[in-house]
Design a protein around this motif. Structure first.
Motif, PDB file in Angstrom:
ATOM      1  N   VAL A 204       0.854  -1.196   0.000  1.00  0.00           N
ATOM      2  CA  VAL A 204       0.000   0.000   0.000  1.00  0.00           C
ATOM      3  C   VAL A 204       0.889   1.244   0.000  1.00  0.00           C
ATOM      4  O   VAL A 204       0.635   2.222  -0.708  1.00  0.00           O
ATOM      5  CB  VAL A 204      -0.928  -0.012   1.238  1.00  0.00           C
ATOM      6  CG1 VAL A 204      -1.651   1.317   1.407  1.00  0.00           C
ATOM      7  CG2 VAL A 204      -1.933  -1.154   1.148  1.00  0.00           C
ATOM      8  N   HIS A 205       1.946   1.164   0.772  1.00  0.00           N
ATOM      9  CA  HIS A 205       2.906   2.271   0.861  1.00  0.00           C
ATOM     10  C   HIS A 205       3.551   2.559  -0.500  1.00  0.00           C
ATOM     11  O   HIS A 205       3.699   3.719  -0.900  1.00  0.00           O
ATOM     12  CB  HIS A 205       3.972   1.885   1.917  1.00  0.00           C
ATOM     13  CG  HIS A 205       5.112   2.824   2.024  1.00  0.00           C
ATOM     14  ND1 HIS A 205       6.403   2.463   1.729  1.00  0.00           N
ATOM     15  CD2 HIS A 205       5.157   4.125   2.401  1.00  0.00           C
ATOM     16  CE1 HIS A 205       7.196   3.505   1.936  1.00  0.00           C
ATOM     17  NE2 HIS A 205       6.462   4.517   2.346  1.00  0.00           N
ATOM     18  N   ALA A 206       3.904   1.496  -1.226  1.00  0.00           N
ATOM     19  CA  ALA A 206       4.486   1.687  -2.565  1.00  0.00           C
ATOM     20  C   ALA A 206       3.482   2.424  -3.465  1.00  0.00           C
ATOM     21  O   ALA A 206       3.850   3.344  -4.213  1.00  0.00           O
ATOM     22  CB  ALA A 206       4.859   0.330  -3.179  1.00  0.00           C
ATOM     23  N   ALA A 208       1.082   4.434  -2.460  1.00  0.00           N
ATOM     24  CA  ALA A 208       0.975   5.822  -1.985  1.00  0.00           C
ATOM     25  C   ALA A 208       2.115   6.660  -2.550  1.00  0.00           C
ATOM     26  O   ALA A 208       1.916   7.809  -2.975  1.00  0.00           O
ATOM     27  CB  ALA A 208       0.981   5.857  -0.456  1.00  0.00           C
ATOM     28  N   HIS A 209       3.327   6.081  -2.579  1.00  0.00           N
ATOM     29  CA  HIS A 209       4.472   6.806  -3.159  1.00  0.00           C
ATOM     30  C   HIS A 209       4.243   7.096  -4.638  1.00  0.00           C
ATOM     31  O   HIS A 209       4.536   8.186  -5.121  1.00  0.00           O
ATOM     32  CB  HIS A 209       5.750   5.985  -2.983  1.00  0.00           C
ATOM     33  CG  HIS A 209       6.487   6.309  -1.720  1.00  0.00           C
ATOM     34  ND1 HIS A 209       7.669   7.019  -1.691  1.00  0.00           N
ATOM     35  CD2 HIS A 209       6.197   6.038  -0.430  1.00  0.00           C
ATOM     36  CE1 HIS A 209       8.077   7.162  -0.437  1.00  0.00           C
ATOM     37  NE2 HIS A 209       7.201   6.555   0.353  1.00  0.00           N
ATOM     38  N   VAL A 210       3.748   6.100  -5.363  1.00  0.00           N
ATOM     39  CA  VAL A 210       3.488   6.307  -6.804  1.00  0.00           C
ATOM     40  C   VAL A 210       2.522   7.485  -6.980  1.00  0.00           C
ATOM     41  O   VAL A 210       2.750   8.397  -7.794  1.00  0.00           O
ATOM     42  CB  VAL A 210       2.885   5.027  -7.443  1.00  0.00           C
ATOM     43  CG1 VAL A 210       2.352   5.321  -8.844  1.00  0.00           C
ATOM     44  CG2 VAL A 210       3.931   3.913  -7.497  1.00  0.00           C
ATOM     45  N   PHE A 239       1.744   4.117  11.218  1.00  0.00           N
ATOM     46  CA  PHE A 239       1.989   5.551  11.409  1.00  0.00           C
ATOM     47  C   PHE A 239       2.561   6.178  10.135  1.00  0.00           C
ATOM     48  O   PHE A 239       2.271   7.322   9.814  1.00  0.00           O
ATOM     49  CB  PHE A 239       2.919   5.792  12.607  1.00  0.00           C
ATOM     50  CG  PHE A 239       4.325   5.292  12.408  1.00  0.00           C
ATOM     51  CD1 PHE A 239       5.270   6.065  11.759  1.00  0.00           C
ATOM     52  CD2 PHE A 239       4.691   4.020  12.834  1.00  0.00           C
ATOM     53  CE1 PHE A 239       6.562   5.591  11.553  1.00  0.00           C
ATOM     54  CE2 PHE A 239       5.972   3.541  12.632  1.00  0.00           C
ATOM     55  CZ  PHE A 239       6.912   4.322  11.981  1.00  0.00           C
ATOM     56  N   HIS A 240       3.359   5.398   9.393  1.00  0.00           N
ATOM     57  CA  HIS A 240       3.973   5.979   8.195  1.00  0.00           C
ATOM     58  C   HIS A 240       2.958   6.112   7.049  1.00  0.00           C
ATOM     59  O   HIS A 240       2.992   7.090   6.299  1.00  0.00           O
ATOM     60  CB  HIS A 240       5.172   5.137   7.747  1.00  0.00           C
ATOM     61  CG  HIS A 240       5.937   5.777   6.627  1.00  0.00           C
ATOM     62  ND1 HIS A 240       6.626   6.968   6.755  1.00  0.00           N
ATOM     63  CD2 HIS A 240       6.083   5.416   5.322  1.00  0.00           C
ATOM     64  CE1 HIS A 240       7.183   7.292   5.607  1.00  0.00           C
ATOM     65  NE2 HIS A 240       6.859   6.379   4.707  1.00  0.00           N
ATOM     66  N   ASN A 241       2.056   5.140   6.944  1.00  0.00           N
ATOM     67  CA  ASN A 241       1.009   5.288   5.932  1.00  0.00           C
ATOM     68  C   ASN A 241       0.031   6.398   6.309  1.00  0.00           C
ATOM     69  O   ASN A 241      -0.459   7.102   5.426  1.00  0.00           O
ATOM     70  CB  ASN A 241       0.287   3.953   5.702  1.00  0.00           C
ATOM     71  CG  ASN A 241       1.076   3.047   4.766  1.00  0.00           C
ATOM     72  OD1 ASN A 241       1.833   3.521   3.912  1.00  0.00           O
ATOM     73  ND2 ASN A 241       0.915   1.736   4.929  1.00  0.00           N
ATOM     74  N   TRP A 242      -0.236   6.585   7.610  1.00  0.00           N
ATOM     75  CA  TRP A 242      -1.047   7.738   8.030  1.00  0.00           C
ATOM     76  C   TRP A 242      -0.328   9.034   7.662  1.00  0.00           C
ATOM     77  O   TRP A 242      -0.949  10.013   7.266  1.00  0.00           O
ATOM     78  CB  TRP A 242      -1.306   7.705   9.552  1.00  0.00           C
ATOM     79  CG  TRP A 242      -2.279   6.655  10.013  1.00  0.00           C
ATOM     80  CD1 TRP A 242      -2.037   5.647  10.899  1.00  0.00           C
ATOM     81  CD2 TRP A 242      -3.668   6.514   9.660  1.00  0.00           C
ATOM     82  NE1 TRP A 242      -3.170   4.897  11.104  1.00  0.00           N
ATOM     83  CE2 TRP A 242      -4.187   5.407  10.357  1.00  0.00           C
ATOM     84  CE3 TRP A 242      -4.521   7.229   8.799  1.00  0.00           C
ATOM     85  CZ2 TRP A 242      -5.520   4.990  10.233  1.00  0.00           C
ATOM     86  CZ3 TRP A 242      -5.846   6.807   8.680  1.00  0.00           C
ATOM     87  CH2 TRP A 242      -6.335   5.706   9.386  1.00  0.00           C
ATOM     88  N   TRP A 243       0.978   9.034   7.831  1.00  0.00           N
ATOM     89  CA  TRP A 243       1.782  10.215   7.452  1.00  0.00           C
ATOM     90  C   TRP A 243       1.592  10.524   5.963  1.00  0.00           C
ATOM     91  O   TRP A 243       1.390  11.665   5.570  1.00  0.00           O
ATOM     92  CB  TRP A 243       3.259   9.923   7.780  1.00  0.00           C
ATOM     93  CG  TRP A 243       4.237  10.997   7.434  1.00  0.00           C
ATOM     94  CD1 TRP A 243       4.529  12.109   8.184  1.00  0.00           C
ATOM     95  CD2 TRP A 243       5.083  11.058   6.282  1.00  0.00           C
ATOM     96  NE1 TRP A 243       5.499  12.848   7.557  1.00  0.00           N
ATOM     97  CE2 TRP A 243       5.862  12.227   6.389  1.00  0.00           C
ATOM     98  CE3 TRP A 243       5.269  10.248   5.168  1.00  0.00           C
ATOM     99  CZ2 TRP A 243       6.800  12.603   5.425  1.00  0.00           C
ATOM    100  CZ3 TRP A 243       6.199  10.621   4.207  1.00  0.00           C
ATOM    101  CH2 TRP A 243       6.955  11.787   4.334  1.00  0.00           C
ATOM    102  N   HIS A 244       1.618   9.469   5.129  1.00  0.00           N
ATOM    103  CA  HIS A 244       1.387   9.686   3.695  1.00  0.00           C
ATOM    104  C   HIS A 244      -0.007  10.254   3.447  1.00  0.00           C
ATOM    105  O   HIS A 244      -0.181  11.121   2.587  1.00  0.00           O
ATOM    106  CB  HIS A 244       1.578   8.377   2.915  1.00  0.00           C
ATOM    107  CG  HIS A 244       3.009   8.126   2.566  1.00  0.00           C
ATOM    108  ND1 HIS A 244       3.653   8.759   1.517  1.00  0.00           N
ATOM    109  CD2 HIS A 244       3.941   7.334   3.147  1.00  0.00           C
ATOM    110  CE1 HIS A 244       4.903   8.352   1.460  1.00  0.00           C
ATOM    111  NE2 HIS A 244       5.113   7.490   2.432  1.00  0.00           N
ATOM    112  N   LEU A 245      -0.981   9.771   4.196  1.00  0.00           N
ATOM    113  CA  LEU A 245      -2.335  10.311   4.030  1.00  0.00           C
ATOM    114  C   LEU A 245      -2.347  11.796   4.405  1.00  0.00           C
ATOM    115  O   LEU A 245      -2.973  12.619   3.718  1.00  0.00           O
ATOM    116  CB  LEU A 245      -3.331   9.518   4.895  1.00  0.00           C
ATOM    117  CG  LEU A 245      -4.794   9.964   4.792  1.00  0.00           C
ATOM    118  CD1 LEU A 245      -5.317   9.907   3.352  1.00  0.00           C
ATOM    119  CD2 LEU A 245      -5.686   9.093   5.693  1.00  0.00           C
TER     120      LEU A 245
HETATM  121 FE   LIG Z   1       7.070   6.548   2.545  1.00  0.00          FE
END
Ligand SMILES: [Fe+2]
Length: 323
Positions: A204-206, A208-210, A239-245
């Motif tokens: 999911v993180h990948a 989000a980066h895209v 926490f890091h995916n929330w940060w991306h959000l």
């Molecule tokens: Fe990231």
């Protein structure tokens, strides 16, 4: 009469030196925790080696997982685990010896040489899931985009859907593609991983980066929000995916939304985890650059860093910069 017992192997067919059957089961559980971020592999492994002190992989995995925290406070425990593993070298196989050497390089601050040592293991044992992920995370911490893609790329032909944990290998490759600006391949690979394991927060993180890189902010927000029940609850990487959000909220100039995520998700309570404190600091800094008054949040995060300063200063430059 000498009986030649079959060499034990893990769930991916990788040879493990002799151990209690329950230790191998624990190893698999810890590996799942490491790959998925659901649960704490070091807690599992600490109990395992207590029950089976001669379980080499237990010691070396425990040391390697603690190294991934990028904090000096874990050095004594890492050192102790490595010494235990080294003391068992008479019964370790060549892969385990290679993993111990990699962990020692990491312990002594030679992260590049640790990655080279994991690579040497992977040449012979391309399904060593722990080695792949440790090297991948070290590439992440070192900002080594090419190896984020190619270290996984060198082993992935040995993996397929029938091998346990394949989706996590795809997820790592997806992130590597993204870091090398190959966004289509990254998205395709991450989606393939999520078809197999929809709770994989790294895939999911990948994605989000895209979406961040392609300015697809609305889509990125929808992706993270619509899948939050998969990647967020009880997940150590959430926490890091929330940060991306929160970053997607900032892109939409929804600063209150970003601050809400900061307070409720990114760092709801005081933390001692540098990786989490990094994101908190980076989010406040982005909001500050947008002219947002973040109130007393700076004081709180500064206090958290101050509590760590005496031990952690000078260990990892990325942490120092944020502190
Ligand atoms: Fe990231």
């Amino acid at each position: 009469m000498i009986h030649n017992l079959p060499t034990p192997t893990d769930a991916r067919g990788v040879a493990v030196s002799e151990c209690k059957p329950s230790s191998l089961e624990d190893y698999e559980r810890a590996l799942y925790q490491f790959q998925s971020y659901f649960g704490d592999p070091t807690e599992t492994l600490a109990a395992t080696v207590e029950n089976d002190p001669e379980f080499v992989m237990g010691h070396v995995f425990n040391a390697s997982a603690m190294l991934m925290m990028t904090e000096r406070q874990y050095i004594p425990a890492i050192q102790q685990s490595i010494v235990c593993a080294e003391s068992l070298s008479h019964k370790s196989n060549d892969r385990e010896k290679g993993l111990i050497a990699a962990a020692r390089e990491g312990l002594e601050g030679r992260w590049d040489r640790a990655c080279a040592a994991w690579d040497r293991v992977l040449e012979r044992y391309p399904r060593d899931a722990m080695a792949i992920q440790c090297a991948h995370l070290m590439d992440f911490f070192c900002g080594d985009a090419v190896n984020l893609r190619d270290r996984v790329g060198r082993v992935i032909r040995h993996w397929h859907e029938g091998v346990p944990g394949y989706s996590y290998i795809l997820g790592m490759q997806a992130f590597g593609f993204e870091e090398c600006n190959q966004y289509d391949k990254a998205e395709e690979t991450a989606n393939k991983a999520l078809e197999i394991e929809r709770r994989d927060g790294w895939s999911v993180h990948a994605l989000a980066h895209v979406m961040e890189m392609q300015s697809r902010y609305e889509e990125g927000k929808d992706l993270l929000q619509s899948r939050a029940q998969d990647w967020a609850p009880n997940n150590g990487f959430a926490f890091h995916n929330w940060w991306h959000l929160a970053l997607f909220h900032i892109e939409h100039e929804d600063f209150l939304g970003a601050l809400g995520l900061y307070d409720e998700k990114v760092i709801p309570e005081d933390s001692d985890v540098a990786l989490q404190m990094l994101d908190a600091t980076a989010l406040l800094w982005r909001l500050h650059l947008q002219g947002v008054d973040v109130g007393k949040r700076w004081n709180r995060i500064a206090d958290m860093w101050a509590r760590k300063a005496t031990v952690e200063n000078g260990y990892y430059a990325f942490n120092d910069l944020h502190a």
